[in-house]
Design a protein around this motif. Sequence first.
Motif, PDB file in Angstrom:
ATOM      1  N   ALA A 233       3.299 -17.917  24.440  1.00 16.11           N
ATOM      2  CA  ALA A 233       3.476 -17.981  25.885  1.00 16.11           C
ATOM      3  C   ALA A 233       4.324 -16.807  26.365  1.00 16.11           C
ATOM      4  O   ALA A 233       4.286 -16.432  27.520  1.00 16.11           O
ATOM      5  N   ASN A 234       5.087 -16.229  25.447  1.00 15.18           N
ATOM      6  CA  ASN A 234       5.974 -15.124  25.762  1.00 15.18           C
ATOM      7  C   ASN A 234       5.195 -13.812  25.653  1.00 15.18           C
ATOM      8  O   ASN A 234       4.705 -13.466  24.600  1.00 15.18           O
ATOM      9  N   ALA A 235       5.098 -13.068  26.723  1.00 16.00           N
ATOM     10  CA  ALA A 235       4.332 -11.824  26.725  1.00 16.00           C
ATOM     11  C   ALA A 235       5.128 -10.655  26.142  1.00 16.00           C
ATOM     12  O   ALA A 235       4.605  -9.581  25.977  1.00 16.00           O
ATOM     13  N   GLN A 236       6.412 -10.871  25.853  1.00 13.49           N
ATOM     14  CA  GLN A 236       7.226  -9.800  25.314  1.00 13.49           C
ATOM     15  C   GLN A 236       6.826  -9.524  23.871  1.00 13.49           C
ATOM     16  O   GLN A 236       6.315 -10.379  23.175  1.00 13.49           O
ATOM     17  N   GLY A 237       7.087  -8.323  23.439  1.00 16.94           N
ATOM     18  CA  GLY A 237       6.765  -7.982  22.070  1.00 16.94           C
ATOM     19  C   GLY A 237       7.454  -6.715  21.651  1.00 16.94           C
ATOM     20  O   GLY A 237       8.254  -6.146  22.387  1.00 16.94           O
ATOM     21  N   ALA A 238       7.115  -6.304  20.455  1.00 16.80           N
ATOM     22  CA  ALA A 238       7.671  -5.075  19.905  1.00 16.80           C
ATOM     23  C   ALA A 238       7.014  -3.876  20.575  1.00 16.80           C
ATOM     24  O   ALA A 238       5.868  -3.937  20.996  1.00 16.80           O
ATOM     25  N   THR A 239       7.746  -2.796  20.647  1.00 23.05           N
ATOM     26  CA  THR A 239       7.208  -1.539  21.133  1.00 23.05           C
ATOM     27  C   THR A 239       7.119  -0.596  19.948  1.00 23.05           C
ATOM     28  O   THR A 239       8.078  -0.450  19.194  1.00 23.05           O
ATOM     29  N   GLY A 240       5.978   0.021  19.788  1.00 24.03           N
ATOM     30  CA  GLY A 240       5.784   0.948  18.679  1.00 24.03           C
ATOM     31  C   GLY A 240       4.639   0.506  17.794  1.00 24.03           C
ATOM     32  O   GLY A 240       3.898  -0.431  18.112  1.00 24.03           O
ATOM     33  N   GLN A 241       4.513   1.179  16.654  1.00 23.93           N
ATOM     34  CA  GLN A 241       3.392   0.919  15.763  1.00 23.93           C
ATOM     35  C   GLN A 241       3.863   0.428  14.408  1.00 23.93           C
ATOM     36  O   GLN A 241       4.816   0.971  13.836  1.00 23.93           O
ATOM     37  N   PHE A 242       3.190  -0.606  13.916  1.00 22.77           N
ATOM     38  CA  PHE A 242       3.393  -1.106  12.559  1.00 22.77           C
ATOM     39  C   PHE A 242       2.196  -0.639  11.738  1.00 22.77           C
ATOM     40  O   PHE A 242       1.053  -0.833  12.127  1.00 22.77           O
ATOM     41  N   ARG A 243       2.458   0.015  10.609  1.00 27.00           N
ATOM     42  CA  ARG A 243       1.385   0.498   9.741  1.00 27.00           C
ATOM     43  C   ARG A 243       1.526  -0.158   8.369  1.00 27.00           C
ATOM     44  O   ARG A 243       2.641  -0.390   7.906  1.00 27.00           O
ATOM     45  N   HIS A 244       0.380  -0.411   7.744  1.00 30.23           N
ATOM     46  CA  HIS A 244       0.422  -0.881   6.363  1.00 30.23           C
ATOM     47  C   HIS A 244      -0.756  -0.331   5.579  1.00 30.23           C
ATOM     48  O   HIS A 244      -1.800  -0.004   6.139  1.00 30.23           O
ATOM     49  N   THR A 245      -0.525  -0.188   4.280  1.00 37.50           N
ATOM     50  CA  THR A 245      -1.566   0.246   3.358  1.00 37.50           C
ATOM     51  C   THR A 245      -1.895  -0.937   2.465  1.00 37.50           C
ATOM     52  O   THR A 245      -1.057  -1.379   1.680  1.00 37.50           O
ATOM     53  N   PRO A 246      -3.113  -1.480   2.578  1.00 41.01           N
ATOM     54  CA  PRO A 246      -3.499  -2.623   1.765  1.00 41.01           C
ATOM     55  C   PRO A 246      -3.947  -2.209   0.367  1.00 41.01           C
ATOM     56  O   PRO A 246      -3.995  -1.015   0.038  1.00 41.01           O
ATOM     57  N   GLU A 247      -4.293  -3.206  -0.428  1.00 35.74           N
ATOM     58  CA  GLU A 247      -4.705  -2.970  -1.805  1.00 35.74           C
ATOM     59  C   GLU A 247      -5.960  -2.107  -1.902  1.00 35.74           C
ATOM     60  O   GLU A 247      -6.175  -1.437  -2.902  1.00 35.74           O
ATOM     61  N   ASN A 248      -6.789  -2.076  -0.850  1.00 37.19           N
ATOM     62  CA  ASN A 248      -8.014  -1.262  -0.897  1.00 37.19           C
ATOM     63  C   ASN A 248      -7.749   0.208  -0.577  1.00 37.19           C
ATOM     64  O   ASN A 248      -8.670   1.017  -0.595  1.00 37.19           O
ATOM     65  N   GLY A 249      -6.495   0.571  -0.240  1.00 40.85           N
ATOM     66  CA  GLY A 249      -6.118   1.964  -0.022  1.00 40.85           C
ATOM     67  C   GLY A 249      -6.307   2.494   1.381  1.00 40.85           C
ATOM     68  O   GLY A 249      -5.890   3.609   1.677  1.00 40.85           O
ATOM     69  N   GLU A 250      -6.933   1.735   2.272  1.00 43.14           N
ATOM     70  CA  GLU A 250      -7.108   2.184   3.654  1.00 43.14           C
ATOM     71  C   GLU A 250      -5.836   1.910   4.449  1.00 43.14           C
ATOM     72  O   GLU A 250      -5.148   0.940   4.192  1.00 43.14           O
ATOM     73  N   ASP A 251      -5.541   2.763   5.412  1.00 41.25           N
ATOM     74  CA  ASP A 251      -4.370   2.560   6.261  1.00 41.25           C
ATOM     75  C   ASP A 251      -4.773   1.860   7.547  1.00 41.25           C
ATOM     76  O   ASP A 251      -5.805   2.168   8.131  1.00 41.25           O
ATOM     77  N   PHE A 252      -3.936   0.914   7.986  1.00 43.63           N
ATOM     78  CA  PHE A 252      -4.175   0.172   9.221  1.00 43.63           C
ATOM     79  C   PHE A 252      -2.914   0.189  10.067  1.00 43.63           C
ATOM     80  O   PHE A 252      -1.813   0.327   9.554  1.00 43.63           O
ATOM     81  N   ALA A 253      -3.098   0.030  11.376  1.00 45.13           N
ATOM     82  CA  ALA A 253      -1.968   0.027  12.289  1.00 45.13           C
ATOM     83  C   ALA A 253      -2.162  -1.032  13.367  1.00 45.13           C
ATOM     84  O   ALA A 253      -3.292  -1.340  13.750  1.00 45.13           O
TER      85      ALA A 253
END
Length: 98
Positions: free
Chosen positions: A15-35
């Motif tokens: 219900a809260n529209a507030q959130g983080a500002t910026g980008q979270f990135r992760h590299t999964p076990e398959n080696g592709e990068d996601f954000a």
Amino acid sequence: MTVGAALVLVIGLTANAQGATGQFRHTPENGEDFAVGDPADGECHLLIDGALRADNGTDTPATFYQGDCESAVVGEPLQPGTARSFEAGTVPRSVTFG
């Protein structure tokens, strides 16, 4: 699993529209990068192929979980502006912010 299906899925709404500002990135076990950009506080983001490495470029701590966001927490929250490798331990499968 197709590349399109490997995108980070977002489940749950807040219900809260507030959130983080910026980008979270992760590299999964398959080696592709996601954000994820400007993630909402409290939403559960599934890390489909896990996260061997995570980089929290947001202004909010990120908390990791072994499975969905109702499962056991993996380590301490990842503080804003920091990164962590999970290669030598439990690979998280989801993350929340806030």
